[in-house]
Design an enzyme around this catalytic site. Sequence first.
Site, PDB file in Angstrom:
ATOM      1  N   GLU A   1      29.368  59.295  53.177  1.00 55.94           N
ATOM      2  CA  GLU A   1      28.265  58.735  53.953  1.00 55.94           C
ATOM      3  C   GLU A   1      27.773  57.421  53.356  1.00 55.94           C
ATOM      4  OE1 GLU A   1      25.152  61.576  54.584  1.00 55.94           O
ATOM      5  OE2 GLU A   1      26.313  62.669  56.084  1.00 55.94           O
TER       6      GLU A   1
ATOM      7  N   GLU B   1      29.515  68.822  49.074  1.00 57.72           N
ATOM      8  CA  GLU B   1      28.291  68.028  49.207  1.00 57.72           C
ATOM      9  C   GLU B   1      28.449  66.676  48.510  1.00 57.72           C
ATOM     10  OE1 GLU B   1      25.166  67.119  50.978  1.00 57.72           O
ATOM     11  OE2 GLU B   1      25.328  69.304  51.002  1.00 57.72           O
TER      12      GLU B   1
END
Length: 129
Positions: free
Chosen positions: A78, A71
Amino acid sequence: MSSSNRFSISERIRSFRFAFQGFKTLFLEEHNARVHLVAAVVAIILGFILRISGNEWIALCLVISLVLICELFNTSLEALADVVSPGKHPQIKKVKDLAAAAVLLSAGAALVTGGIVFIPKIIDLCTNN
């Protein structure tokens, strides 16, 4: 050795602050990270309640860490991709999709591991009472 290469306790402490800031950012800004954190806390509580073995704790800690690491990398990629290419780009989409797939795969592994660890103990608890 130059002064810029010398070991410094204060610099090491500061590097920990940056890392903790990363965790803060992850859990404040990423909804899925909060879902993973809640699942981890539930698994840890279940581990204490069901008195899992040392090896089961190791497996649980490894998959929880794996999910959170994935994560963190996904969120990092991102954020970087959004700076590099604010608009839509097929290669950026590919990078984001691959990073998301890593999170999904690690979460699946955590779910399977949790099932292997907890389901027999829950069944045993239900049938022996």
